[in-house]
Design a protein around this motif. Sequence first.
Motif, PDB file in Angstrom:
ATOM      1  N   LEU A  64      22.575   1.019 -21.213  1.00 41.97           N
ATOM      2  CA  LEU A  64      22.725   2.041 -22.457  1.00 41.97           C
ATOM      3  C   LEU A  64      22.180   3.199 -21.404  1.00 41.97           C
ATOM      4  O   LEU A  64      21.088   3.387 -21.026  1.00 41.97           O
ATOM      5  CB  LEU A  64      21.622   1.820 -23.495  1.00 41.97           C
ATOM      6  CG  LEU A  64      21.472   2.766 -24.586  1.00 41.97           C
ATOM      7  CD1 LEU A  64      20.804   2.113 -25.652  1.00 41.97           C
ATOM      8  CD2 LEU A  64      20.678   4.197 -23.975  1.00 41.97           C
ATOM      9  N   LEU A  65      23.200   4.050 -21.315  1.00 41.69           N
ATOM     10  CA  LEU A  65      23.066   5.511 -20.707  1.00 41.69           C
ATOM     11  C   LEU A  65      22.836   6.476 -21.503  1.00 41.69           C
ATOM     12  O   LEU A  65      23.819   6.620 -22.565  1.00 41.69           O
ATOM     13  CB  LEU A  65      24.368   5.566 -19.679  1.00 41.69           C
ATOM     14  CG  LEU A  65      24.469   6.867 -19.004  1.00 41.69           C
ATOM     15  CD1 LEU A  65      23.426   6.974 -17.933  1.00 41.69           C
ATOM     16  CD2 LEU A  65      25.970   6.871 -18.389  1.00 41.69           C
ATOM     17  N   LEU A 110      27.535   0.312 -20.968  1.00 45.12           N
ATOM     18  CA  LEU A 110      28.259  -0.057 -19.846  1.00 45.12           C
ATOM     19  C   LEU A 110      28.030  -1.644 -19.670  1.00 45.12           C
ATOM     20  O   LEU A 110      26.854  -2.066 -19.830  1.00 45.12           O
ATOM     21  CB  LEU A 110      27.952   0.757 -18.450  1.00 45.12           C
ATOM     22  CG  LEU A 110      28.133   2.252 -18.493  1.00 45.12           C
ATOM     23  CD1 LEU A 110      26.718   3.005 -19.023  1.00 45.12           C
ATOM     24  CD2 LEU A 110      28.831   2.546 -17.424  1.00 45.12           C
ATOM     25  N   THR A 111      29.004  -2.289 -19.037  1.00 48.74           N
ATOM     26  CA  THR A 111      28.750  -3.781 -18.834  1.00 48.74           C
ATOM     27  C   THR A 111      29.803  -4.406 -17.775  1.00 48.74           C
ATOM     28  O   THR A 111      30.839  -3.679 -17.427  1.00 48.74           O
ATOM     29  CB  THR A 111      28.974  -4.525 -20.226  1.00 48.74           C
ATOM     30  OG1 THR A 111      28.714  -5.796 -20.115  1.00 48.74           O
ATOM     31  CG2 THR A 111      30.452  -4.379 -20.794  1.00 48.74           C
ATOM     32  N   ASN A 112      29.665  -5.466 -17.317  1.00 49.07           N
ATOM     33  CA  ASN A 112      30.466  -6.285 -16.644  1.00 49.07           C
ATOM     34  C   ASN A 112      31.236  -7.469 -17.424  1.00 49.07           C
ATOM     35  O   ASN A 112      31.639  -8.335 -17.007  1.00 49.07           O
ATOM     36  CB  ASN A 112      30.023  -6.706 -15.246  1.00 49.07           C
ATOM     37  CG  ASN A 112      28.974  -7.580 -15.312  1.00 49.07           C
ATOM     38  OD1 ASN A 112      28.326  -7.472 -16.600  1.00 49.07           O
ATOM     39  ND2 ASN A 112      28.501  -8.239 -14.351  1.00 49.07           N
ATOM     40  N   ASP A 113      30.930  -7.336 -18.846  1.00 46.68           N
ATOM     41  CA  ASP A 113      31.167  -8.498 -19.738  1.00 46.68           C
ATOM     42  C   ASP A 113      32.487  -7.849 -20.489  1.00 46.68           C
ATOM     43  O   ASP A 113      32.449  -7.275 -21.496  1.00 46.68           O
ATOM     44  CB  ASP A 113      29.939  -8.767 -20.556  1.00 46.68           C
ATOM     45  CG  ASP A 113      30.339  -9.917 -21.380  1.00 46.68           C
ATOM     46  OD1 ASP A 113      31.367 -10.184 -21.612  1.00 46.68           O
ATOM     47  OD2 ASP A 113      29.246 -10.453 -22.063  1.00 46.68           O
ATOM     48  N   GLY A 114      33.614  -8.365 -19.877  1.00 50.42           N
ATOM     49  CA  GLY A 114      35.049  -7.645 -20.538  1.00 50.42           C
ATOM     50  C   GLY A 114      35.284  -8.230 -21.933  1.00 50.42           C
ATOM     51  O   GLY A 114      35.429  -7.655 -23.020  1.00 50.42           O
ATOM     52  N   ALA A 115      34.797  -9.420 -22.230  1.00 49.21           N
ATOM     53  CA  ALA A 115      34.803 -10.259 -23.549  1.00 49.21           C
ATOM     54  C   ALA A 115      34.129  -9.357 -24.683  1.00 49.21           C
ATOM     55  O   ALA A 115      34.373  -8.842 -25.898  1.00 49.21           O
ATOM     56  CB  ALA A 115      34.529 -11.587 -23.679  1.00 49.21           C
ATOM     57  N   PHE A 116      32.742  -9.072 -24.392  1.00 44.77           N
ATOM     58  CA  PHE A 116      31.889  -8.219 -25.026  1.00 44.77           C
ATOM     59  C   PHE A 116      32.258  -6.696 -25.172  1.00 44.77           C
ATOM     60  O   PHE A 116      32.441  -6.319 -26.471  1.00 44.77           O
ATOM     61  CB  PHE A 116      30.502  -8.523 -24.443  1.00 44.77           C
ATOM     62  CG  PHE A 116      29.640  -7.419 -25.165  1.00 44.77           C
ATOM     63  CD1 PHE A 116      28.840  -7.763 -26.293  1.00 44.77           C
ATOM     64  CD2 PHE A 116      29.243  -6.029 -24.797  1.00 44.77           C
ATOM     65  CE1 PHE A 116      27.824  -7.111 -26.974  1.00 44.77           C
ATOM     66  CE2 PHE A 116      28.480  -5.205 -25.563  1.00 44.77           C
ATOM     67  CZ  PHE A 116      27.662  -5.788 -26.668  1.00 44.77           C
ATOM     68  N   ALA A 117      32.958  -6.212 -24.052  1.00 40.75           N
ATOM     69  CA  ALA A 117      33.470  -5.097 -24.441  1.00 40.75           C
ATOM     70  C   ALA A 117      34.472  -4.775 -25.232  1.00 40.75           C
ATOM     71  O   ALA A 117      34.715  -3.880 -26.405  1.00 40.75           O
ATOM     72  CB  ALA A 117      33.784  -4.406 -22.810  1.00 40.75           C
ATOM     73  N   ASN A 118      35.572  -5.694 -25.221  1.00 40.82           N
ATOM     74  CA  ASN A 118      36.667  -5.941 -25.786  1.00 40.82           C
ATOM     75  C   ASN A 118      36.150  -5.816 -27.403  1.00 40.82           C
ATOM     76  O   ASN A 118      36.755  -4.929 -28.545  1.00 40.82           O
ATOM     77  CB  ASN A 118      37.660  -6.804 -25.725  1.00 40.82           C
ATOM     78  CG  ASN A 118      38.598  -6.489 -24.245  1.00 40.82           C
ATOM     79  OD1 ASN A 118      38.341  -5.457 -23.888  1.00 40.82           O
ATOM     80  ND2 ASN A 118      38.891  -7.391 -23.582  1.00 40.82           N
ATOM     81  N   PHE A 210      22.705   0.030 -34.065  1.00 48.98           N
ATOM     82  CA  PHE A 210      21.446   0.187 -34.214  1.00 48.98           C
ATOM     83  C   PHE A 210      20.705   0.952 -32.986  1.00 48.98           C
ATOM     84  O   PHE A 210      19.531   1.354 -33.004  1.00 48.98           O
ATOM     85  CB  PHE A 210      20.615  -0.901 -34.594  1.00 48.98           C
ATOM     86  CG  PHE A 210      20.686  -1.996 -33.472  1.00 48.98           C
ATOM     87  CD1 PHE A 210      19.876  -2.483 -32.486  1.00 48.98           C
ATOM     88  CD2 PHE A 210      21.635  -2.989 -33.793  1.00 48.98           C
ATOM     89  CE1 PHE A 210      20.054  -3.299 -31.567  1.00 48.98           C
ATOM     90  CE2 PHE A 210      22.128  -4.058 -32.665  1.00 48.98           C
ATOM     91  CZ  PHE A 210      21.087  -4.041 -31.781  1.00 48.98           C
ATOM     92  N   LEU A 211      21.425   1.061 -31.943  1.00 47.13           N
ATOM     93  CA  LEU A 211      20.986   1.623 -30.573  1.00 47.13           C
ATOM     94  C   LEU A 211      20.867   3.088 -30.590  1.00 47.13           C
ATOM     95  O   LEU A 211      21.944   3.933 -30.958  1.00 47.13           O
ATOM     96  CB  LEU A 211      21.718   1.158 -29.292  1.00 47.13           C
ATOM     97  CG  LEU A 211      21.871  -0.387 -29.308  1.00 47.13           C
ATOM     98  CD1 LEU A 211      23.109  -0.681 -28.223  1.00 47.13           C
ATOM     99  CD2 LEU A 211      20.675  -0.905 -28.771  1.00 47.13           C
ATOM    100  N   THR A 212      19.659   3.593 -30.145  1.00 47.96           N
ATOM    101  CA  THR A 212      19.631   4.984 -30.275  1.00 47.96           C
ATOM    102  C   THR A 212      19.236   5.441 -28.791  1.00 47.96           C
ATOM    103  O   THR A 212      18.845   4.441 -27.946  1.00 47.96           O
ATOM    104  CB  THR A 212      18.393   5.604 -31.318  1.00 47.96           C
ATOM    105  OG1 THR A 212      17.133   5.037 -30.749  1.00 47.96           O
ATOM    106  CG2 THR A 212      18.632   4.965 -32.649  1.00 47.96           C
ATOM    107  N   TYR A 221      19.030   5.698 -17.787  1.00 44.35           N
ATOM    108  CA  TYR A 221      19.493   4.530 -18.560  1.00 44.35           C
ATOM    109  C   TYR A 221      18.673   3.420 -18.521  1.00 44.35           C
ATOM    110  O   TYR A 221      17.574   3.533 -17.920  1.00 44.35           O
ATOM    111  CB  TYR A 221      20.897   4.272 -17.736  1.00 44.35           C
ATOM    112  CG  TYR A 221      20.774   3.994 -16.240  1.00 44.35           C
ATOM    113  CD1 TYR A 221      20.337   2.494 -15.834  1.00 44.35           C
ATOM    114  CD2 TYR A 221      20.663   4.538 -15.413  1.00 44.35           C
ATOM    115  CE1 TYR A 221      20.048   1.946 -14.514  1.00 44.35           C
ATOM    116  CE2 TYR A 221      20.122   4.234 -13.939  1.00 44.35           C
ATOM    117  CZ  TYR A 221      19.916   2.835 -13.833  1.00 44.35           C
ATOM    118  OH  TYR A 221      19.601   2.456 -12.457  1.00 44.35           O
ATOM    119  N   ARG A 222      18.707   2.380 -19.444  1.00 43.10           N
ATOM    120  CA  ARG A 222      18.168   1.159 -19.182  1.00 43.10           C
ATOM    121  C   ARG A 222      18.862   0.236 -19.701  1.00 43.10           C
ATOM    122  O   ARG A 222      20.078   0.357 -20.122  1.00 43.10           O
ATOM    123  CB  ARG A 222      16.971   1.560 -20.445  1.00 43.10           C
ATOM    124  CG  ARG A 222      17.543   1.427 -21.932  1.00 43.10           C
ATOM    125  CD  ARG A 222      16.339   1.182 -22.802  1.00 43.10           C
ATOM    126  NE  ARG A 222      16.727   1.349 -24.223  1.00 43.10           N
ATOM    127  CZ  ARG A 222      17.270   0.410 -24.966  1.00 43.10           C
ATOM    128  NH1 ARG A 222      16.930  -0.910 -24.362  1.00 43.10           N
ATOM    129  NH2 ARG A 222      17.636   0.353 -26.232  1.00 43.10           N
TER     130      ARG A 222
END
Length: 240
Positions: A64-65, A110-118, A210-212, A221-222
Amino acid sequence: MERLQKVIASSGVCSRRKAEELIKNGKVKVDGKIVTEMGFKVNHKNVVEVDGIKIEPEEKEYYLLNKPRGVVSTVCDDKGRKTVVDLIETDKRIYPIGRLDYDTTGLLLLTNDGAFANAFMHPKYEIDKVYVAKVKGIVKAKHVIPLQNGVVIDGKKTSKAKVKIRKTDLKTNTSMVEIIIHEGYNHQVKKMFEAVGLEVLKLKRERVAFLTLKGVASGKYRKLNAKELKQLYDVINHKK
Ligand code: URA
């Protein structure tokens, strides 16, 4: 089952194009046999080797950035500008989930998990994206109502939005407006305001699902924790 070149690329060994080259050149084995067929599909039980080395799935990372202004939401910029990926220290091939404009600030995953991102970007999951816009002029009901009902941008009608005037300032002739949408068309919020005759001067994304941004300063980022990830998957699975 996934395409062989995708499995190789998502292990972090190389790009998908390079993986295709390796397959074509007979450098890839599945369960001990050379495979040169491009659409070949494999599952997690198949042993895939590239140049004799077994590939392992790349560990997935989720960040989360708090995006500052003046940074592009891509992996690499042809004009050499700083990217959101430059702000995160990792050896994984991460990329942003959706994008925020160069001058937009706030919450970006941001991620490297394509399925999650889609899955995450698909409007059918109706994930709240909460923006706060500083707008030129005094915003009134005649602006808010069409925004709530959906406006036409680039020939498409946007879905219903939740819109709330947070503050109006007669002295500076500006308003702060909160808008909650589920879609993610290019420049959507700015174009929605433009459709009702208002100019966005500043735009910040304050919340996604729910992310703030709590505890994350601009440019910082975290990592998402396991509980947050589970909650995000619950949101997606609940709407399937
Ligand atoms: N809508 C926009 O207009 N810009 C953004 O960066 C995000 C949503």
